[in-house]
Write a protein that holds these residues in place. Structure first.
Motif, PDB file in Angstrom:
ATOM      1  N   GLU A  57      41.609  27.557  21.356  1.00  0.00           N
ATOM      2  CA  GLU A  57      42.042  28.482  22.407  1.00  0.00           C
ATOM      3  C   GLU A  57      43.551  28.647  22.471  1.00  0.00           C
ATOM      4  OE1 GLU A  57      40.344  27.178  26.067  1.00  0.00           O
ATOM      5  OE2 GLU A  57      38.276  27.536  25.415  1.00  0.00           O
ATOM      6  N   GLY A  58      44.294  27.850  21.723  1.00  0.00           N
ATOM      7  CA  GLY A  58      45.746  27.977  21.740  1.00  0.00           C
ATOM      8  C   GLY A  58      46.305  27.749  23.124  1.00  0.00           C
ATOM      9  N   ASN A  59      47.003  28.750  23.682  1.00  0.00           N
ATOM     10  CA  ASN A  59      47.610  28.639  25.016  1.00  0.00           C
ATOM     11  C   ASN A  59      46.869  29.460  26.064  1.00  0.00           C
ATOM     12  OD1 ASN A  59      50.453  28.728  23.046  1.00  0.00           O
ATOM     13  ND2 ASN A  59      50.011  26.940  24.309  1.00  0.00           N
ATOM     14  N   LEU A  60      45.585  29.763  25.820  1.00  0.00           N
ATOM     15  CA  LEU A  60      44.839  30.565  26.784  1.00  0.00           C
ATOM     16  C   LEU A  60      44.774  29.889  28.150  1.00  0.00           C
ATOM     17  CD1 LEU A  60      41.851  32.042  24.722  1.00  0.00           C
ATOM     18  CD2 LEU A  60      44.037  33.102  25.306  1.00  0.00           C
ATOM     19  N   GLN A  61      44.663  28.571  28.168  1.00  0.00           N
ATOM     20  CA  GLN A  61      44.626  27.883  29.459  1.00  0.00           C
ATOM     21  C   GLN A  61      45.965  27.986  30.174  1.00  0.00           C
ATOM     22  OE1 GLN A  61      41.766  26.556  30.899  1.00  0.00           O
ATOM     23  NE2 GLN A  61      43.128  26.626  32.668  1.00  0.00           N
ATOM     24  N   ASP A  62      47.065  27.958  29.421  1.00  0.00           N
ATOM     25  CA  ASP A  62      48.384  28.140  30.027  1.00  0.00           C
ATOM     26  C   ASP A  62      48.506  29.542  30.630  1.00  0.00           C
ATOM     27  OD1 ASP A  62      49.724  25.591  29.203  1.00  0.00           O
ATOM     28  OD2 ASP A  62      49.280  26.371  27.210  1.00  0.00           O
ATOM     29  N   ILE A  63      47.948  30.527  29.941  1.00  0.00           N
ATOM     30  CA  ILE A  63      47.960  31.897  30.459  1.00  0.00           C
ATOM     31  C   ILE A  63      47.153  31.978  31.752  1.00  0.00           C
ATOM     32  CG2 ILE A  63      47.159  34.253  29.993  1.00  0.00           C
ATOM     33  CD1 ILE A  63      47.838  33.705  27.017  1.00  0.00           C
ATOM     34  N   THR A  64      45.975  31.347  31.751  1.00  0.00           N
ATOM     35  CA  THR A  64      45.141  31.331  32.957  1.00  0.00           C
ATOM     36  C   THR A  64      45.840  30.606  34.097  1.00  0.00           C
ATOM     37  OG1 THR A  64      43.117  31.402  31.630  1.00  0.00           O
ATOM     38  CG2 THR A  64      42.912  30.612  33.897  1.00  0.00           C
ATOM     39  N   ASP A  65      46.458  29.470  33.800  1.00  0.00           N
ATOM     40  CA  ASP A  65      47.157  28.694  34.832  1.00  0.00           C
ATOM     41  C   ASP A  65      48.304  29.484  35.458  1.00  0.00           C
ATOM     42  OD1 ASP A  65      45.446  26.616  34.283  1.00  0.00           O
ATOM     43  OD2 ASP A  65      46.889  25.453  33.110  1.00  0.00           O
ATOM     44  N   LEU A 222      37.393  43.445  35.112  1.00  0.00           N
ATOM     45  CA  LEU A 222      38.202  43.314  33.904  1.00  0.00           C
ATOM     46  C   LEU A 222      39.587  42.750  34.212  1.00  0.00           C
ATOM     47  CD1 LEU A 222      37.333  46.482  31.802  1.00  0.00           C
ATOM     48  CD2 LEU A 222      36.630  44.121  31.415  1.00  0.00           C
ATOM     49  N   SER A 223      40.114  43.045  35.390  1.00  0.00           N
ATOM     50  CA  SER A 223      41.402  42.463  35.783  1.00  0.00           C
ATOM     51  C   SER A 223      41.300  40.948  35.900  1.00  0.00           C
ATOM     52  CB  SER A 223      41.878  43.071  37.105  1.00  0.00           C
ATOM     53  OG  SER A 223      42.229  44.426  36.925  1.00  0.00           O
ATOM     54  N   LEU A 224      40.151  40.468  36.391  1.00  0.00           N
ATOM     55  CA  LEU A 224      39.935  39.019  36.447  1.00  0.00           C
ATOM     56  C   LEU A 224      39.860  38.431  35.047  1.00  0.00           C
ATOM     57  CD1 LEU A 224      37.262  38.810  39.312  1.00  0.00           C
ATOM     58  CD2 LEU A 224      39.706  38.246  39.468  1.00  0.00           C
ATOM     59  N   LYS A 225      39.201  39.149  34.148  1.00  0.00           N
ATOM     60  CA  LYS A 225      39.098  38.681  32.762  1.00  0.00           C
ATOM     61  C   LYS A 225      40.446  38.763  32.058  1.00  0.00           C
ATOM     62  CE  LYS A 225      36.176  39.011  28.640  1.00  0.00           C
ATOM     63  NZ  LYS A 225      35.868  37.574  28.679  1.00  0.00           N
ATOM     64  N   PHE A 226      41.251  39.743  32.422  1.00  0.00           N
ATOM     65  CA  PHE A 226      42.601  39.854  31.875  1.00  0.00           C
ATOM     66  C   PHE A 226      43.436  38.646  32.288  1.00  0.00           C
ATOM     67  CE2 PHE A 226      46.998  41.563  32.345  1.00  0.00           C
ATOM     68  CZ  PHE A 226      47.238  41.845  31.011  1.00  0.00           C
ATOM     69  N   ALA A 227      43.254  38.201  33.536  1.00  0.00           N
ATOM     70  CA  ALA A 227      43.981  37.027  34.021  1.00  0.00           C
ATOM     71  C   ALA A 227      43.435  35.738  33.418  1.00  0.00           C
ATOM     72  CB  ALA A 227      43.913  36.959  35.545  1.00  0.00           C
ATOM     73  N   ASN A 228      42.126  35.712  33.147  1.00  0.00           N
ATOM     74  CA  ASN A 228      41.487  34.526  32.577  1.00  0.00           C
ATOM     75  C   ASN A 228      40.641  34.959  31.388  1.00  0.00           C
ATOM     76  OD1 ASN A 228      40.089  32.234  31.918  1.00  0.00           O
ATOM     77  ND2 ASN A 228      39.192  31.910  33.946  1.00  0.00           N
ATOM     78  N   PRO A 229      41.228  34.969  30.172  1.00  0.00           N
ATOM     79  CA  PRO A 229      40.520  35.496  28.996  1.00  0.00           C
ATOM     80  C   PRO A 229      39.199  34.803  28.697  1.00  0.00           C
ATOM     81  CG  PRO A 229      42.863  35.188  28.529  1.00  0.00           C
ATOM     82  CD  PRO A 229      42.605  34.546  29.847  1.00  0.00           C
ATOM     83  N   CYS A 230      39.007  33.581  29.192  1.00  0.00           N
ATOM     84  CA  CYS A 230      37.772  32.850  28.905  1.00  0.00           C
ATOM     85  C   CYS A 230      36.665  33.133  29.920  1.00  0.00           C
ATOM     86  CB  CYS A 230      38.056  31.340  28.866  1.00  0.00           C
ATOM     87  SG  CYS A 230      39.236  30.863  27.575  1.00  0.00           S
ATOM     88  N   LEU A 231      36.978  33.932  30.945  1.00  0.00           N
ATOM     89  CA  LEU A 231      36.016  34.201  32.008  1.00  0.00           C
ATOM     90  C   LEU A 231      34.896  35.106  31.521  1.00  0.00           C
ATOM     91  CD1 LEU A 231      35.598  33.752  35.136  1.00  0.00           C
ATOM     92  CD2 LEU A 231      36.702  35.986  35.422  1.00  0.00           C
TER      93      LEU A 231
END
Length: 485
Positions: A57-65, A222-231
């Motif tokens: 996932e690379g930095n996807l969690q950092d993006i979500t955080d 989709l805005s929620l998914k944009f904020a959290n790509p893993c959602l």
């Protein structure tokens, strides 16, 4: 001879020790275990940035955080400077947050797909958004014809009719009653965009409202998914998107069943039907242009009403300019819209201050590129951090202050020509509908501000809600009063 042998052996040992030390001390991105696909590119200077937080996932969690990619980019550049790197899943990206860096990336056309993956469920994957290379350039050349000045001038007469309808609705609102301005802006933009794509058949208000309602439900998800790509998306989203798709397909079918007469005015759908290879391609292009045209312009107009009601002097200056150009009742003409220079400055500052578009992205498919003092290797994704630049204090002193005079000619001349590039700049791939967006905004604001005075309820400092575009974090409630004609 023995001494030479000893010397060679010692050299080999020394080199081996040095190699081991380098292996241990240098970051993993330079190790042999890193594949060509996964490793950071070699650079003239090491690009600062984030290591992978997770191997897949690379930095996807950092993006979500951080709350999403826009907020993540602000933090990334605050920590690492104008050129910084991160991992979006397995894909390595370099983010550029200065006009000087953007200048070195002007000619790149291709766009990465993974940053826009969240949109595939809504618009499909056959549209120009995901088209690269010669195919993408060919499509852009064809589509751009529909957004030239001559075409926009023709659309404006329809925008005026729609704006008059909104003014009529507002005239029926009792004095002192609060209105949520987004409701009216959404209706106007949905009808304006739909009219440009589908023609007169889209004038039916029930059809407009149905399409708009289900579209907004899908965009919220989709805005929620944009904020959290893993959602993962939920059932409410799936129902709304199916209804929205059916509505769009119904509009396309109607035009196929009722083709343009030789004397009838054409629309964008007519061009698409002639060009697109199959129904899925056609649907995907229609969905893309509706979504992009609707969301950006609606957001811009809601923010514009917020800013011009927080400072009534701005609203009055707009009114004075409108009266000086058009009088109190003269019909607007497209060729006169360019005379509304203060209004154009208000819209530009609205886009900047609201951080309306937050980023663009390109992909180095063809060759390594030198950007500033860095070399970005072929295959790396490149983000243009538009929002970070819009809030750069060195470019825009006191960036949170709304000041249309930032766009006076003498002020513009002091800045880098790319400092304000909200519709993109790289590879001749600017948003093709930017002229339509400005025309819609100018026609509506001219119509409404000439007739009404708007007041913000409460002196609230509304925050930004980042998403696919940036919207106010809460409803903008206004009251209206009719001006004396």
């Amino acid at each position: 001879m023995a001494n030479a042998t000893v010397f060679v052996a010692a050299a080999v040992v020394a080199i081996s020790i040095l190699y081991i030390c380098l292996k241990l001390l240098l970051p993993a991105r330079y190790s042999k275990e890193s594949t060509t696909k996964d490793r950071h590119p070699n650079t003239l200077k090491m690009i600062p940035g984030m290591e992978k937080r997770h191997p897949e996932e690379g930095n996807l969690q950092d993006i979500t955080d951080a709350g999403g990619l826009p907020q993540f980019l602000f933090k990334l550049h605050e920590k690492y400077g104008h050129v910084a790197s991160f991992w979006y899943g397995k894909h390595y990206y370099v983010s550029l947050a200065s006009p000087e860096a953007w200048k070195d990336h002007l000619k790149v056309f291709d766009r990465p797909g993974d940053l826009f993956e969240f949109g595939r469920a809504l618009i499909g994957d056959k549209c120009v958004l995901y088209a690269n290379g010669e195919d993408g350039k060919r499509r852009r050349k064809l589509y751009d014809v529909s957004f030239r000045k001559e075409a926009v001038a023709n659309y404006c007469k329809h925008y005026q009719k729609i704006a008059d309808g909104i003014a009529q609705k507002l005239s029926s609102v009792p004095t002192g009653e609060h209105i949520a301005i987004k409701e009216y802006m959404s209706l106007f933009v949905s009808r304006a965009v739909g009219r440009a794509i589908f023609g007169d058949y889209f004038d039916d208000e029930k059809r407009v409202i149905a399409l708009q309602k289900h579209h907004e439900t899908t965009m919220d998800a989709l805005s929620l998914k944009f904020a959290n790509p893993c959602l993962e998306t939920d059932e409410k989203f799936n129902v709304a998107i199916n209804v929205w798709h059916d509505l769009l397909r119904g509009l396309i079918k109607h035009r196929r069943d009722h083709p343009k007469d030789k004397d009838e005015e054409g629309n964008f759908l007519d061009i698409l039907m002639e060009f697109c290879e199959n129904e899925e391609h056609l649907f995907s292009e229609v969905a893309l242009f509706y979504v992009s045209g609707y969301y950006t312009t609606t957001s811009m107009l809601v923010w514009a009403f917020y800013y011009m009601t927080r400072d009534m002097k701005i609203q009055e200056k707009l009114y004075e300019e409108i009266i000086s150009v058009f009088g109190k009742s003269t019909d607007m003409k497209y060729e006169n819209l360019a005379e509304l220079q203060y209004m154009k400055r208000v819209l530009d500052e609205t886009i900047r201050c609201s951080v309306l578009p937050t980023f663009a992205a390109r992909m180095n498919y063809e060759k390594d590129m030198k950007v500033c003092d860095y070399s970005i290797e072929k295959g790396a994704g490149v983000v243009h951090a538009l929002g970070v630049v819009f809030m750069d204090k060195k470019i825009w002193p006191n960036p949170e202050r709304f000041d249309p005079d930032r766009f006076l000619p003498d002020q513009v001349a002091k800045r880098h020509k790319l400092a304000f590039s909200p519709f993109g700049f790289a590879g001749k791939r600017m948003c093709p509908g930017y002229r339509l967006s400005y025309a819609e905004g100018i026609v509506l604001l001219t119509t409404l501000c000439r007739k009404f005075k708007f007041h913000l309820q409460g002196n609230r400092n509304i925050q930004r809600k980042y998403g696919v575009n940036t919207m106010p974090s809460e409803e903008v409630w206004l009251t209206i009063e009719e001006r004396q004609q």
